[in-house]
Design a protein around this motif. Structure first.
Motif, PDB file in Angstrom:
ATOM      1  N   VAL A 130       0.867  -1.182   0.000  1.00  0.00           N
ATOM      2  CA  VAL A 130       0.000   0.000   0.000  1.00  0.00           C
ATOM      3  C   VAL A 130       0.900   1.225   0.000  1.00  0.00           C
ATOM      4  N   GLY A 131       0.980   1.903  -1.133  1.00  0.00           N
ATOM      5  CA  GLY A 131       1.859   3.060  -1.216  1.00  0.00           C
ATOM      6  C   GLY A 131       3.300   2.671  -0.946  1.00  0.00           C
ATOM      7  N   ARG A 132       3.923   3.357   0.000  1.00  0.00           N
ATOM      8  CA  ARG A 132       5.313   3.079   0.328  1.00  0.00           C
ATOM      9  C   ARG A 132       5.476   1.885   1.257  1.00  0.00           C
ATOM     10  N   TYR A 133       4.371   1.336   1.735  1.00  0.00           N
ATOM     11  CA  TYR A 133       4.430   0.227   2.684  1.00  0.00           C
ATOM     12  C   TYR A 133       4.358  -1.097   1.925  1.00  0.00           C
ATOM     13  N   LYS A 134       5.493  -1.741   1.781  1.00  0.00           N
ATOM     14  CA  LYS A 134       5.546  -3.005   1.065  1.00  0.00           C
ATOM     15  C   LYS A 134       4.987  -4.118   1.952  1.00  0.00           C
ATOM     16  N   SER A 135       4.062  -4.885   1.382  1.00  0.00           N
ATOM     17  CA  SER A 135       3.380  -5.909   2.158  1.00  0.00           C
ATOM     18  C   SER A 135       2.958  -7.034   1.227  1.00  0.00           C
ATOM     19  N   ALA A 136       3.559  -8.207   1.408  1.00  0.00           N
ATOM     20  CA  ALA A 136       3.216  -9.359   0.576  1.00  0.00           C
ATOM     21  C   ALA A 136       1.808  -9.838   0.913  1.00  0.00           C
ATOM     22  N   SER A 137       1.069 -10.203  -0.125  1.00  0.00           N
ATOM     23  CA  SER A 137      -0.295 -10.695   0.088  1.00  0.00           C
ATOM     24  C   SER A 137      -0.357 -12.211   0.118  1.00  0.00           C
ATOM     25  N   PHE A 139       1.959 -14.379   2.255  1.00  0.00           N
ATOM     26  CA  PHE A 139       2.463 -15.042   3.454  1.00  0.00           C
ATOM     27  C   PHE A 139       2.671 -14.010   4.550  1.00  0.00           C
ATOM     28  N   LEU A 140       2.977 -14.478   5.756  1.00  0.00           N
ATOM     29  CA  LEU A 140       2.912 -13.627   6.934  1.00  0.00           C
ATOM     30  C   LEU A 140       4.249 -13.109   7.446  1.00  0.00           C
ATOM     31  N   THR A 141       5.339 -13.819   7.208  1.00  0.00           N
ATOM     32  CA  THR A 141       6.577 -13.522   7.922  1.00  0.00           C
ATOM     33  C   THR A 141       7.018 -12.071   7.765  1.00  0.00           C
ATOM     34  N   GLY A 142       7.081 -11.589   6.532  1.00  0.00           N
ATOM     35  CA  GLY A 142       7.503 -10.207   6.305  1.00  0.00           C
ATOM     36  C   GLY A 142       6.543  -9.215   6.928  1.00  0.00           C
ATOM     37  N   ASN A 143       5.237  -9.480   6.795  1.00  0.00           N
ATOM     38  CA  ASN A 143       4.242  -8.592   7.398  1.00  0.00           C
ATOM     39  C   ASN A 143       4.351  -8.585   8.920  1.00  0.00           C
ATOM     40  N   CYS A 147       5.085  -5.403  11.045  1.00  0.00           N
ATOM     41  CA  CYS A 147       4.065  -5.033  12.030  1.00  0.00           C
ATOM     42  C   CYS A 147       4.696  -4.743  13.389  1.00  0.00           C
ATOM     43  N   VAL A 148       5.548  -5.646  13.852  1.00  0.00           N
ATOM     44  CA  VAL A 148       6.193  -5.477  15.157  1.00  0.00           C
ATOM     45  C   VAL A 148       7.065  -4.227  15.175  1.00  0.00           C
ATOM     46  N   THR A 149       7.891  -4.051  14.154  1.00  0.00           N
ATOM     47  CA  THR A 149       8.799  -2.899  14.142  1.00  0.00           C
ATOM     48  C   THR A 149       8.041  -1.586  13.984  1.00  0.00           C
ATOM     49  N   SER A 150       6.950  -1.599  13.216  1.00  0.00           N
ATOM     50  CA  SER A 150       6.162  -0.368  13.051  1.00  0.00           C
ATOM     51  C   SER A 150       5.504   0.045  14.360  1.00  0.00           C
ATOM     52  N   TRP A 151       4.963  -0.935  15.100  1.00  0.00           N
ATOM     53  CA  TRP A 151       4.370  -0.607  16.393  1.00  0.00           C
ATOM     54  C   TRP A 151       5.430  -0.102  17.375  1.00  0.00           C
ATOM     55  N   LEU A 152       6.612  -0.726  17.347  1.00  0.00           N
ATOM     56  CA  LEU A 152       7.686  -0.265  18.226  1.00  0.00           C
ATOM     57  C   LEU A 152       8.131   1.145  17.857  1.00  0.00           C
ATOM     58  N   ASP A 153       8.242   1.409  16.539  1.00  0.00           N
ATOM     59  CA  ASP A 153       8.606   2.753  16.096  1.00  0.00           C
ATOM     60  C   ASP A 153       7.574   3.780  16.558  1.00  0.00           C
ATOM     61  N   ARG A 167      -0.858  -0.026  11.335  1.00  0.00           N
ATOM     62  CA  ARG A 167      -2.239  -0.382  10.999  1.00  0.00           C
ATOM     63  C   ARG A 167      -2.302  -1.260   9.755  1.00  0.00           C
ATOM     64  N   ILE A 168      -1.576  -0.884   8.734  1.00  0.00           N
ATOM     65  CA  ILE A 168      -1.612  -1.631   7.474  1.00  0.00           C
ATOM     66  C   ILE A 168      -1.114  -3.052   7.667  1.00  0.00           C
ATOM     67  N   TYR A 169       0.012  -3.216   8.344  1.00  0.00           N
ATOM     68  CA  TYR A 169       0.578  -4.559   8.528  1.00  0.00           C
ATOM     69  C   TYR A 169      -0.292  -5.404   9.457  1.00  0.00           C
ATOM     70  N   THR A 170      -0.875  -4.772  10.471  1.00  0.00           N
ATOM     71  CA  THR A 170      -1.751  -5.515  11.374  1.00  0.00           C
ATOM     72  C   THR A 170      -2.978  -6.031  10.633  1.00  0.00           C
ATOM     73  N   LEU A 171      -3.613  -5.171   9.855  1.00  0.00           N
ATOM     74  CA  LEU A 171      -4.814  -5.577   9.128  1.00  0.00           C
ATOM     75  C   LEU A 171      -4.489  -6.570   8.018  1.00  0.00           C
ATOM     76  N   ALA A 172      -3.285  -6.467   7.444  1.00  0.00           N
ATOM     77  CA  ALA A 172      -2.880  -7.456   6.438  1.00  0.00           C
ATOM     78  C   ALA A 172      -2.771  -8.845   7.071  1.00  0.00           C
ATOM     79  N   ILE A 173      -2.204  -8.905   8.268  1.00  0.00           N
ATOM     80  CA  ILE A 173      -2.091 -10.188   8.975  1.00  0.00           C
ATOM     81  C   ILE A 173      -3.473 -10.738   9.314  1.00  0.00           C
ATOM     82  N   VAL A 174      -4.339  -9.868   9.828  1.00  0.00           N
ATOM     83  CA  VAL A 174      -5.691 -10.303  10.192  1.00  0.00           C
ATOM     84  C   VAL A 174      -6.444 -10.806   8.963  1.00  0.00           C
TER      85      VAL A 174
END
Length: 229
Positions: A130-137, A139-143, A147-153, A167-174
C-alpha cells in the motif's frame, strides 16, 4: 462511496491478502502442501534430493519454475506494457482456482498446486503493498516483522507514519488469517471444489476496481467541466 475511492488501494490490498490466505490454506487442506510460497517447497526439494527421490524433486522443481515465471511475467508486463494488471491478476487467480479444482482427482496431488504457484506469484508482483508500505499478500513472515517494528517505532517516536504502517501490517495479517480460515472451511465443506469459494473475495475486489474506475471518470468529468467554465 467517497471513502472507497479515497482508500481503494488499501481496501484492495486487504481483499487480496484475504485471497492469498484462502489459496494458501486451501492448498494445504486439499493437497497437503502450501501453494503460496517457496521456502517450504525448496526445503522439501533438498530433502528429496538427499533422499534420492528424483520424481518428487522434479515435481517440486517444476513448481519452483512456475512460481518464478509468475513473478517474471508480472514484472515484464508492468515494465514494458500498459495493461490493467490488477484486473488481469483477478482473472489469473480465478482461472488458477478453477484449474486446481478440475484437475483429475487421481493425479499426483502436487500437480494441483501448479496453477496456484503461477497465479499467487503473479499476484505478489501485482499487489505488493500500500503506497510506500511493502506488504506481501501471500504469506505472513515479512508482514509480521514489519508489524512489530512499526508498532515499536510508533510507541518510541509517536510518528503518524509509523502508526499508519502498523495499521496496514496488522490488518494485512488479520485479513490473511481470516482468508486462511475461510480456505480451511471451504475444503471441509466442499472438498477440492471448495476452491470456488475463493471467487467471492475476487468478485469483491472486482467491485472495488469498478468503483475506482467510476471515481476516476467522475474526476475527469469534473476537471473538464471546470476547465470549460
Amino acid at each position: 462511496m467517497k471513502w472507497i475511492w479515497e482508500n481503494e488501494e488499501e481496501i484492495l490490498h486487504y481483499i487480496m491478502t484475504f485471497t492469498g490466505g484462502f489459496m494458501g490454506l486451501y492448498a494445504i487442506c486439499a493437497y497437503g502442501n502450501y501453494g503460496s510460497a517457496q521456502t517450504g517447497n525448496l526445503m522439501s526439494m533438498i530433502v528429496d534430493f538427499t533422499g534420492g527421490n528424483a520424481f518428487d524433486f522434479a515435481v517440486r522443481a517444476g513448481g519452483f519454475v512456475l512460481f518464478c515465471a509468475g513473478i517474471a511475467a508480472s514484472w515484464l508486463l508492468k515494465r514494458f506494457f500498459v495493461l490493467p494488471m490488477r484486473e488481469m491478476c483477478l482473472l489469473t487467480d480465478a482461472a488458477a482456482l478453477a484449474a486446481s479444482a478440475f484437475l483429475p482427482g487421481q493425479m499426483y496431488p502436487f500437480f494441483h498446486l501448479y496453477p496456484l504457484f503461477l497465479a499467487t506469484s503473479f499476484q505478489w508482483g501485482t499487489f505488493d503493498g500500500v503506497g510506500r508500505y511493502k506488504s506481501a499478500s501471500l504469506f505472513l513472515t515479512g508482514n509480521l516483522k514489519n508489524c512489530v517494528t512499526s508498532w515499536l517505532d510508533y510507541l518510541a517516536e509517536r510518528e503518524a507514519e509509523s502508526r499508519t504502517g502498523a495499521r496496514i501490517y496488522t490488518l494485512a495479517i488479520v485479513s490473511y488469517l481470516l482468508g486462511g480460515y475461510a480456505g480451511c472451511l471451504a475444503v471441509r465443506e466442499s472438498g477440492f471444489r471448495g476452491a470456488f469459494y475463493g471467487y467471492l473475495p475476487l468478485a469483491l475486489a472486482g467491485v472495488v476496481l469498478v468503483l475506482e474506475r467510476l471515481g476516476e471518470r467522475r474526476e475527469r468529468t469534473l476537471a473538464s467541466n471546470a476547465g470549460q467554465s
